[in-house]
Design a protein around this motif. Structure first.
Motif, PDB file in Angstrom:
ATOM      1  N   CYS A  74     -16.366  21.267  33.770  1.00 16.16           N
ATOM      2  CA  CYS A  74     -17.155  22.512  33.849  1.00 16.16           C
ATOM      3  C   CYS A  74     -18.067  22.450  35.062  1.00 16.16           C
ATOM      4  O   CYS A  74     -19.292  22.369  34.950  1.00 16.16           O
ATOM      5  N   THR A  75     -17.467  22.486  36.227  1.00 12.32           N
ATOM      6  CA  THR A  75     -18.193  22.222  37.465  1.00 12.32           C
ATOM      7  C   THR A  75     -19.025  23.405  37.955  1.00 12.32           C
ATOM      8  O   THR A  75     -19.739  23.273  38.948  1.00 12.32           O
ATOM      9  N   LYS A  76     -18.949  24.539  37.266  1.00 15.58           N
ATOM     10  CA  LYS A  76     -19.705  25.719  37.695  1.00 15.58           C
ATOM     11  C   LYS A  76     -20.983  25.922  36.871  1.00 15.58           C
ATOM     12  O   LYS A  76     -21.664  26.932  37.028  1.00 15.58           O
ATOM     13  N   LEU A  77     -21.289  24.976  36.030  1.00 14.42           N
ATOM     14  CA  LEU A  77     -22.456  25.110  35.163  1.00 14.42           C
ATOM     15  C   LEU A  77     -23.752  25.195  35.965  1.00 14.42           C
ATOM     16  O   LEU A  77     -23.990  24.409  36.885  1.00 14.42           O
ATOM     17  N   HIS A  78     -24.576  26.164  35.606  1.00 15.77           N
ATOM     18  CA  HIS A  78     -25.921  26.279  36.155  1.00 15.77           C
ATOM     19  C   HIS A  78     -26.964  25.742  35.178  1.00 15.77           C
ATOM     20  O   HIS A  78     -28.059  25.362  35.585  1.00 15.77           O
ATOM     21  N   LYS A  79     -26.606  25.721  33.902  1.00 14.02           N
ATOM     22  CA  LYS A  79     -27.571  25.297  32.887  1.00 14.02           C
ATOM     23  C   LYS A  79     -26.889  24.463  31.816  1.00 14.02           C
ATOM     24  O   LYS A  79     -25.825  24.833  31.304  1.00 14.02           O
ATOM     25  N   ILE A  80     -27.512  23.328  31.473  1.00 14.29           N
ATOM     26  CA  ILE A  80     -27.108  22.506  30.315  1.00 14.29           C
ATOM     27  C   ILE A  80     -28.363  22.246  29.497  1.00 14.29           C
ATOM     28  O   ILE A  80     -29.314  21.626  29.980  1.00 14.29           O
ATOM     29  N   ASP A  81     -28.366  22.749  28.280  1.00 15.58           N
ATOM     30  CA  ASP A  81     -29.490  22.520  27.370  1.00 15.58           C
ATOM     31  C   ASP A  81     -28.925  22.028  26.041  1.00 15.58           C
ATOM     32  O   ASP A  81     -28.378  22.796  25.256  1.00 15.58           O
ATOM     33  N   ILE A  82     -29.039  20.730  25.809  1.00 21.37           N
ATOM     34  CA  ILE A  82     -28.571  20.149  24.546  1.00 21.37           C
ATOM     35  C   ILE A  82     -29.731  19.438  23.846  1.00 21.37           C
ATOM     36  O   ILE A  82     -29.559  18.428  23.167  1.00 21.37           O
ATOM     37  N   ALA A  83     -30.922  19.984  24.001  1.00 24.88           N
ATOM     38  CA  ALA A  83     -32.129  19.378  23.438  1.00 24.88           C
ATOM     39  C   ALA A  83     -32.116  19.403  21.920  1.00 24.88           C
ATOM     40  O   ALA A  83     -31.444  20.217  21.284  1.00 24.88           O
ATOM     41  N   GLU A  84     -32.890  18.485  21.331  1.00 22.63           N
ATOM     42  CA  GLU A  84     -33.141  18.434  19.892  1.00 22.63           C
ATOM     43  C   GLU A  84     -31.850  18.302  19.085  1.00 22.63           C
ATOM     44  O   GLU A  84     -31.590  19.031  18.140  1.00 22.63           O
ATOM     45  N   GLN A  91     -28.040  13.767  43.422  1.00 24.13           N
ATOM     46  CA  GLN A  91     -27.113  14.711  44.029  1.00 24.13           C
ATOM     47  C   GLN A  91     -27.258  16.128  43.463  1.00 24.13           C
ATOM     48  O   GLN A  91     -26.590  17.054  43.932  1.00 24.13           O
ATOM     49  N   LEU A  92     -28.112  16.286  42.459  1.00 24.18           N
ATOM     50  CA  LEU A  92     -28.324  17.607  41.862  1.00 24.18           C
ATOM     51  C   LEU A  92     -29.333  18.374  42.726  1.00 24.18           C
ATOM     52  O   LEU A  92     -30.464  18.620  42.330  1.00 24.18           O
ATOM     53  N   LYS A  93     -28.910  18.771  43.890  1.00 21.62           N
ATOM     54  CA  LYS A  93     -29.815  19.350  44.886  1.00 21.62           C
ATOM     55  C   LYS A  93     -30.383  20.698  44.466  1.00 21.62           C
ATOM     56  O   LYS A  93     -31.444  21.111  44.957  1.00 21.62           O
ATOM     57  N   ASP A  94     -29.702  21.424  43.561  1.00 25.60           N
ATOM     58  CA  ASP A  94     -30.183  22.744  43.133  1.00 25.60           C
ATOM     59  C   ASP A  94     -31.053  22.685  41.877  1.00 25.60           C
ATOM     60  O   ASP A  94     -31.495  23.718  41.376  1.00 25.60           O
ATOM     61  N   LEU A  95     -31.315  21.483  41.386  1.00 27.19           N
ATOM     62  CA  LEU A  95     -32.037  21.333  40.123  1.00 27.19           C
ATOM     63  C   LEU A  95     -33.480  21.821  40.240  1.00 27.19           C
ATOM     64  O   LEU A  95     -34.205  21.446  41.160  1.00 27.19           O
ATOM     65  N   GLN A  96     -33.866  22.675  39.295  1.00 27.12           N
ATOM     66  CA  GLN A  96     -35.250  23.165  39.245  1.00 27.12           C
ATOM     67  C   GLN A  96     -35.988  22.667  38.009  1.00 27.12           C
ATOM     68  O   GLN A  96     -37.200  22.487  38.045  1.00 27.12           O
ATOM     69  N   ILE A  97     -35.262  22.459  36.900  1.00 28.22           N
ATOM     70  CA  ILE A  97     -35.882  21.981  35.670  1.00 28.22           C
ATOM     71  C   ILE A  97     -35.111  20.748  35.189  1.00 28.22           C
ATOM     72  O   ILE A  97     -33.910  20.828  34.890  1.00 28.22           O
ATOM     73  N   GLY A 132     -25.742   6.315  27.204  1.00 30.46           N
ATOM     74  CA  GLY A 132     -26.273   6.550  28.538  1.00 30.46           C
ATOM     75  C   GLY A 132     -25.701   7.807  29.171  1.00 30.46           C
ATOM     76  O   GLY A 132     -24.792   8.445  28.625  1.00 30.46           O
ATOM     77  N   LEU A 133     -26.240   8.139  30.330  1.00 25.52           N
ATOM     78  CA  LEU A 133     -25.743   9.294  31.074  1.00 25.52           C
ATOM     79  C   LEU A 133     -24.643   8.842  32.017  1.00 25.52           C
ATOM     80  O   LEU A 133     -24.782   7.836  32.723  1.00 25.52           O
ATOM     81  N   PRO A 134     -23.533   9.575  32.064  1.00 27.82           N
ATOM     82  CA  PRO A 134     -22.421   9.181  32.941  1.00 27.82           C
ATOM     83  C   PRO A 134     -22.778   9.373  34.412  1.00 27.82           C
ATOM     84  O   PRO A 134     -23.545  10.266  34.778  1.00 27.82           O
ATOM     85  N   SER A 135     -22.198   8.545  35.258  1.00 27.48           N
ATOM     86  CA  SER A 135     -22.497   8.598  36.688  1.00 27.48           C
ATOM     87  C   SER A 135     -21.899   9.829  37.351  1.00 27.48           C
ATOM     88  O   SER A 135     -22.345  10.235  38.431  1.00 27.48           O
ATOM     89  N   TRP A 136     -20.908  10.469  36.716  1.00 25.30           N
ATOM     90  CA  TRP A 136     -20.272  11.628  37.339  1.00 25.30           C
ATOM     91  C   TRP A 136     -21.132  12.894  37.247  1.00 25.30           C
ATOM     92  O   TRP A 136     -20.771  13.929  37.813  1.00 25.30           O
ATOM     93  N   LEU A 137     -22.253  12.819  36.563  1.00 29.64           N
ATOM     94  CA  LEU A 137     -23.110  13.991  36.423  1.00 29.64           C
ATOM     95  C   LEU A 137     -23.458  14.620  37.777  1.00 29.64           C
ATOM     96  O   LEU A 137     -23.299  15.825  37.981  1.00 29.64           O
ATOM     97  N   GLY A 138     -23.944  13.806  38.675  1.00 34.56           N
ATOM     98  CA  GLY A 138     -24.391  14.331  39.960  1.00 34.56           C
ATOM     99  C   GLY A 138     -23.265  14.891  40.797  1.00 34.56           C
ATOM    100  O   GLY A 138     -23.447  15.857  41.538  1.00 34.56           O
ATOM    101  N   MET A 139     -22.086  14.291  40.674  1.00 35.55           N
ATOM    102  CA  MET A 139     -20.958  14.728  41.492  1.00 35.55           C
ATOM    103  C   MET A 139     -20.303  15.992  40.950  1.00 35.55           C
ATOM    104  O   MET A 139     -19.833  16.832  41.716  1.00 35.55           O
TER     105      MET A 139
END
Length: 310
Positions: free
Chosen positions: A28-38, A76-82, A44-51
């Motif tokens: 899902c490489t076009k995702l702008h938002k991922i919210d899986i809180a609570e 590598q998440l250059k567009d990250l705001q939150i 751990g977090l996979p290394s492919w997240l940033g790519m």
């Protein structure tokens, strides 16, 4: 999840989902938002997240059971705001690559940036929203989401110091690193972050002084440095003196807004007691000198009379 390759927003907040970070999201490489809180995600977090998520703007993993070290690929998440990783059990250092979050570097958003947060659908336009924490409270951002930037890594087991690269994020409005095991000094160049509104660093092991550059943060409206090992006089500025004294408690600080520093009471001389003691000493010597003078005068006048009958 190949049918969801064009997915732009994923919000699974507040469910009972468990297991590791979903590997199916890798496509899902076009995702702008991922919210899986609570939820109850682990591992751990996979290394492919940033790519794979190069266009990700909102990434919220708050209140799960994620652990391990934060991957360097996050940079590598250059567009990250939150970025919200609070209330997990992450360990290790804060990645130095956080200075690469380009969207947090911009002091002013470009007009075209907001378009990325508007998703067209059949009946019109759906505007994205996100839950964020700012000034110790939770807020939902929608119409001003394109203008808001925040980073929350509180309530983990992170160690080491605050990367100097953090101060490059001149467009960051809020960061919270409280309730970790962080050490070192608060970066001196924090004053370069001209739009900072909220800084929360309580319950760590920071030492040294409060940087003088804090006095140039005219937008700062929330600050919490409590329960660290910071020791100095609180710099004088309109903002710092306006905060509640609890923002500085649990340190070795003095100066306004602290009226009395309980941590330094044993080192504060009791001038009232010293003055009283000094006054008592002066009174004692006064009476002694009077007595000696009287005795010498008396014997000087009456002494010869005892030996001369006339």
């Amino acid at each position: 999840m190949k049918v969801l390759n064009s997915l732009l927003s994923l919000d699974l907040r507040r469910n009972r989902l468990n297991g590791p970070f979903p590997s199916s999201l890798e496509n899902c490489t076009k995702l702008h938002k991922i919210d899986i809180a609570e939820n109850e995600f682990v591992g751990g977090l996979p290394s492919w997240l940033g790519m794979r998520f190069s266009t990700l703007i909102v990434f919220i993993l708050r209140s799960n059971k994620f652990n391990g070290e934060l991957p360097q690929e996050l940079g590598q998440l250059k567009d990250l705001q939150i970025l919200d990783l609070a209330n997990n059990t992450f360990v290790g250092i804060i990645p130095r690559c956080i200075g690469n979050f380009s969207a947090m570097v911009k002091g002013k958003k470009e007009v075209g940036d907001e378009v990325e947060l508007n998703y067209s659908y059949f009946f019109g336009v759906l505007r994205e929203s996100a839950m964020g924490t700012n000034k110790g409270n939770k807020y939902q951002y929608d119409t001003i989401l394109a203008l808001f930037t925040s980073m929350d890594m509180s309530s983990n087991n992170l160690s080491g110091d605050i990367p100097i690269s953090l101060t490059r994020l001149a467009g960051l409005r809020s960061f919270n690193f409280s309730k970790n095991n962080l050490t070192g000094r608060i970066p001196n160049d924090i004053g370069d972050m001209k739009v900072l509104e909220s800084v929360h660093l309580s319950e760590n092991q920071f030492y040294g002084q409060i940087p003088q550059s804090f006095t140039s943060l005219s937008t700062l409206s929330y600050l919490n440095l409590s329960d660290n090992n910071v020791s100095c006089m609180i710099p004088l500025s309109t903002q710092l003196q306006s905060f509640d004294p609890t923002s500085f408690q649990g340190n070795k600080l003095w100066g306004l807004p602290l009226l009395v520093n309980c941590n330094l009471d044993e080192n504060i001389p009791n001038h009232e007691y010293e003055d009283d003691e000094s006054d008592n000493d002066e009174v004692d010597w006064f009476y002694i000198s009077m007595a000696i003078g009287f005795a010498l005068s008396f014997w000087g006048v009456c002494g010869p009379l005892l030996f001369k009958r006339s």
